[in-house]
Design a protein around this motif. Structure first.
Motif, PDB file in Angstrom:
ATOM      1  N   LEU A 256       0.826  -1.208   0.000  1.00 29.93           N
ATOM      2  CA  LEU A 256       0.000   0.000   0.000  1.00 29.93           C
ATOM      3  C   LEU A 256       0.862   1.261   0.000  1.00 29.93           C
ATOM      4  CD1 LEU A 256      -2.945  -0.750   2.473  1.00 29.93           C
ATOM      5  CD2 LEU A 256      -3.045  -0.547   0.001  1.00 29.93           C
ATOM      6  N   VAL A 257       1.852   1.292   0.871  1.00 36.20           N
ATOM      7  CA  VAL A 257       2.721   2.466   0.968  1.00 36.20           C
ATOM      8  C   VAL A 257       3.475   2.673  -0.344  1.00 36.20           C
ATOM      9  CG1 VAL A 257       4.716   3.470   2.144  1.00 36.20           C
ATOM     10  CG2 VAL A 257       2.948   2.302   3.469  1.00 36.20           C
ATOM     11  N   SER A 258       4.000   1.598  -0.902  1.00 36.39           N
ATOM     12  CA  SER A 258       4.756   1.701  -2.158  1.00 36.39           C
ATOM     13  C   SER A 258       3.872   2.198  -3.294  1.00 36.39           C
ATOM     14  CB  SER A 258       5.352   0.342  -2.527  1.00 36.39           C
ATOM     15  OG  SER A 258       6.224  -0.126  -1.504  1.00 36.39           O
ATOM     16  N   PHE A 259       2.646   1.662  -3.365  1.00 35.64           N
ATOM     17  CA  PHE A 259       1.735   2.081  -4.426  1.00 35.64           C
ATOM     18  C   PHE A 259       1.342   3.549  -4.261  1.00 35.64           C
ATOM     19  CE2 PHE A 259      -2.688   2.469  -6.049  1.00 35.64           C
ATOM     20  CZ  PHE A 259      -2.407   2.289  -7.396  1.00 35.64           C
ATOM     21  N   SER A 260       1.159   3.987  -3.026  1.00 35.32           N
ATOM     22  CA  SER A 260       0.790   5.383  -2.786  1.00 35.32           C
ATOM     23  C   SER A 260       1.918   6.325  -3.167  1.00 35.32           C
ATOM     24  CB  SER A 260       0.417   5.577  -1.310  1.00 35.32           C
ATOM     25  OG  SER A 260      -0.705   4.791  -0.960  1.00 35.32           O
ATOM     26  N   VAL A 261       3.143   5.989  -2.783  1.00 35.97           N
ATOM     27  CA  VAL A 261       4.298   6.819  -3.144  1.00 35.97           C
ATOM     28  C   VAL A 261       4.461   6.866  -4.655  1.00 35.97           C
ATOM     29  CG1 VAL A 261       6.806   7.028  -2.984  1.00 35.97           C
ATOM     30  CG2 VAL A 261       5.470   6.405  -0.954  1.00 35.97           C
ATOM     31  N   LEU A 262       4.289   5.716  -5.312  1.00 35.74           N
ATOM     32  CA  LEU A 262       4.396   5.668  -6.775  1.00 35.74           C
ATOM     33  C   LEU A 262       3.304   6.517  -7.425  1.00 35.74           C
ATOM     34  CD1 LEU A 262       5.791   4.390  -9.261  1.00 35.74           C
ATOM     35  CD2 LEU A 262       4.136   2.511  -9.093  1.00 35.74           C
ATOM     36  N   SER A 263       2.095   6.479  -6.865  1.00 30.77           N
ATOM     37  CA  SER A 263       0.995   7.266  -7.420  1.00 30.77           C
ATOM     38  C   SER A 263       1.273   8.759  -7.300  1.00 30.77           C
ATOM     39  CB  SER A 263      -0.315   6.917  -6.701  1.00 30.77           C
ATOM     40  OG  SER A 263      -0.662   5.557  -6.891  1.00 30.77           O
ATOM     41  N   ILE A 264       1.768   9.173  -6.131  1.00 29.66           N
ATOM     42  CA  ILE A 264       2.096  10.585  -5.930  1.00 29.66           C
ATOM     43  C   ILE A 264       3.185  11.021  -6.906  1.00 29.66           C
ATOM     44  CG2 ILE A 264       3.119  12.234  -4.301  1.00 29.66           C
ATOM     45  CD1 ILE A 264       1.730  10.707  -2.056  1.00 29.66           C
ATOM     46  N   PHE A 265       4.183  10.181  -7.069  1.00 22.34           N
ATOM     47  CA  PHE A 265       5.295  10.528  -7.968  1.00 22.34           C
ATOM     48  C   PHE A 265       4.829  10.575  -9.420  1.00 22.34           C
ATOM     49  CE2 PHE A 265       9.031   9.302 -10.522  1.00 22.34           C
ATOM     50  CZ  PHE A 265       9.889  10.325 -10.145  1.00 22.34           C
ATOM     51  N   CYS A 266       4.090   9.563  -9.855  1.00 25.16           N
ATOM     52  CA  CYS A 266       3.645   9.509 -11.258  1.00 25.16           C
ATOM     53  C   CYS A 266       2.626  10.597 -11.569  1.00 25.16           C
ATOM     54  CB  CYS A 266       3.042   8.135 -11.561  1.00 25.16           C
ATOM     55  SG  CYS A 266       4.232   6.779 -11.556  1.00 25.16           S
ATOM     56  N   GLY A 267       1.832  10.984 -10.559  1.00 22.42           N
ATOM     57  CA  GLY A 267       0.826  12.010 -10.785  1.00 22.42           C
ATOM     58  C   GLY A 267       1.414  13.348 -11.180  1.00 22.42           C
ATOM     59  N   MET A 268       2.683  13.572 -10.854  1.00 24.58           N
ATOM     60  CA  MET A 268       3.317  14.853 -11.178  1.00 24.58           C
ATOM     61  C   MET A 268       3.778  14.940 -12.631  1.00 24.58           C
ATOM     62  SD  MET A 268       5.404  15.833  -7.694  1.00 24.58           S
ATOM     63  CE  MET A 268       6.220  14.255  -7.484  1.00 24.58           C
TER      64      MET A 268
ATOM     65  N   ASP B  40       9.883  25.528 -14.730  1.00 20.19           N
ATOM     66  CA  ASP B  40       9.797  24.198 -14.127  1.00 20.19           C
ATOM     67  C   ASP B  40       9.587  24.291 -12.625  1.00 20.19           C
ATOM     68  OD1 ASP B  40      10.152  23.125 -16.586  1.00 20.19           O
ATOM     69  OD2 ASP B  40      12.202  22.394 -16.249  1.00 20.19           O
ATOM     70  N   GLU B  41      10.252  25.235 -12.002  1.00 18.27           N
ATOM     71  CA  GLU B  41      10.101  25.414 -10.550  1.00 18.27           C
ATOM     72  C   GLU B  41       8.666  25.793 -10.190  1.00 18.27           C
ATOM     73  OE1 GLU B  41      12.219  27.861  -6.866  1.00 18.27           O
ATOM     74  OE2 GLU B  41      12.708  28.330  -8.964  1.00 18.27           O
ATOM     75  N   ALA B  42       8.084  26.698 -10.964  1.00 18.30           N
ATOM     76  CA  ALA B  42       6.707  27.122 -10.698  1.00 18.30           C
ATOM     77  C   ALA B  42       5.732  25.974 -10.935  1.00 18.30           C
ATOM     78  CB  ALA B  42       6.355  28.311 -11.584  1.00 18.30           C
ATOM     79  N   ILE B  43       5.949  25.211 -12.011  1.00 17.97           N
ATOM     80  CA  ILE B  43       5.053  24.089 -12.316  1.00 17.97           C
ATOM     81  C   ILE B  43       5.108  23.041 -11.212  1.00 17.97           C
ATOM     82  CG2 ILE B  43       4.672  22.153 -13.892  1.00 17.97           C
ATOM     83  CD1 ILE B  43       5.620  23.955 -16.156  1.00 17.97           C
ATOM     84  N   PHE B  44       6.316  22.714 -10.766  1.00 16.61           N
ATOM     85  CA  PHE B  44       6.463  21.642  -9.785  1.00 16.61           C
ATOM     86  C   PHE B  44       5.939  22.049  -8.410  1.00 16.61           C
ATOM     87  CE2 PHE B  44       8.824  19.383  -6.480  1.00 16.61           C
ATOM     88  CZ  PHE B  44       8.604  18.072  -6.850  1.00 16.61           C
ATOM     89  N   TRP B  45       6.409  23.193  -7.883  1.00 12.91           N
ATOM     90  CA  TRP B  45       6.111  23.573  -6.503  1.00 12.91           C
ATOM     91  C   TRP B  45       4.762  24.250  -6.332  1.00 12.91           C
ATOM     92  CZ3 TRP B  45       8.801  21.324  -2.915  1.00 12.91           C
ATOM     93  CH2 TRP B  45      10.123  20.955  -3.168  1.00 12.91           C
TER      94      TRP B  45
END
Length: 342
Positions: A9-21, A46-51
């Protein structure tokens, strides 16, 4: 819940957060994301888009999904009703009414009608919006409780019917306010009520995070008490559970979770109905495991639904509440059919 399931669950959630960006109107590749994480973005764009866009959006999406899923799972266990959901209990409609009043007030639609409204309009909007949403959700909860007891006595299976009735009534009041409001303010509220993460900002995260975290922790601590209520009110009382007090506490926590979410992201329905049923198939009905599972599955689910909302139509974004309602309505009918067959 076993450690292996928790790790998945934790791994899938971290992957989802990362891929969602990765997904959005502007391109941001893997190297650019890692550079921004290390505070060394390739460009100011890029800084504005990411943060300012991508990271706040996925974090808010995770908190929204987690909060709604936990609220739905807890309501279903407390009321022993597989169809229980904050959206169907009138909590979302109540919070939406309160948030609509606050939004129209701060757009000047109501402030010009009364000196009292003009005075209230001086309250900072960032505080007034969640407060108004919570008061609306609280009003909805109390009204559902009163109607249910007056009309159906202590029969909790009819509470859902009272919630649906209150939901329609409060939605009608919201629509009346929109009809009477200025067109520009009304259009803004209508788009907001459809539910969206488009306006997510990092300060949303700092407001939602403590609300969702505290709500989840309190519900987790009362997990054994909630499990006792699965046996019925009489059996729970013999075990020393104060049923009415616990039910009211759960409703207030779910109202706080839902109102905070609705205040900043609008009406996102049926997440609290679908996710708990999915999680139960993997982790069982025990409340503590169910709550933890709903946090990660619900959060990840909403991140990916938001990705679909961003990419399904080119150069246009669909309100996320439309997608969840479309999926949820089918899921609701499927669950209703299963409940009938039992």
């Amino acid at each position: 819940m076993t450690k292996s399931k928790f790790a998945i669950l934790v791994s899938f959630s971290v992957l989802s957060i990362f891929c969602g960006m990765f997904f959005g109107a502007a391109q941001l590749d893997l190297a650019g994301i890692f550079q921004c994480i290390s505070h060394d973005c390739a460009s100011n764009v890029d800084e504005a888009i990411f943060w300012q866009v991508r990271l706040p959006r996925v974090l808010v999406g995770f908190l929204v999904g987690a909060g709604l899923a936990v609220a739905g799972a807890t309501l279903q266990n407390v009321y022993r009703n597989p169809l229980a959901d904050p959206y169907l209990f009138g909590v979302v409609s109540g919070a939406g009414l309160g948030a609509s009043i606050a939004t129209l007030l701060f757009n000047g639609s109501l402030a010009s009608q009364s000196s009292l409204f003009a005075y209230l309009a001086q309250i900072p909007f960032s505080y007034a919006l969640p407060l108004s949403a919570f008061l609306g959700a609280f009003f909805s909860v109390i009204l559902v409780q009163i109607l249910s007891k007056r009309l159906f006595g202590e029969r909790t299976e009819f509470l859902l019917l009272a919630g649906v009735a209150v939901s329609f009534m409060l939605s009608a009041l919201s629509h009346f306010l929109l009809f009477m409001a200025e067109p520009f303010a009304a259009n803004k509220v209508i788009f907001w009520l459809l539910g969206s993460l488009a306006s997510a900002q990092m300060w949303f995260v700092w407001i939602m995070l403590p609300v969702v975290t505290i709500g989840v922790i309190v519900l987790w601590l009362y997990g054994r008490h909630i499990d006792a209520m699965l046996l019925g009110d009489e059996n729970a009382q013999t075990l020393g559970i104060k049923v009415d007090s616990l039910r009211l506490l759960v409703l207030m926590i779910c109202a706080a979770l839902t109102s905070c979410i609705v205040a900043y992201c609008g009406g996102i329905g049926f997440v609290g109905l679908m996710i708990p049923h999915i999680v139960r198939g993997w982790f069982g009905v025990t409340s503590r495991s169910l709550i933890i599972g709903c946090v990660f599955v619900g959060g990840s689910f909403l991140i990916w639904i938001d990705v679909v909302a961003r990419v399904i139509i080119e150069n246009q974004e669909i309100p996320i509440g439309i997608i969840t309602s479309a999926i949820g309505s089918i899921f609701f009918l499927f669950t209703l059919q299963q409940s009938r067959g039992r």
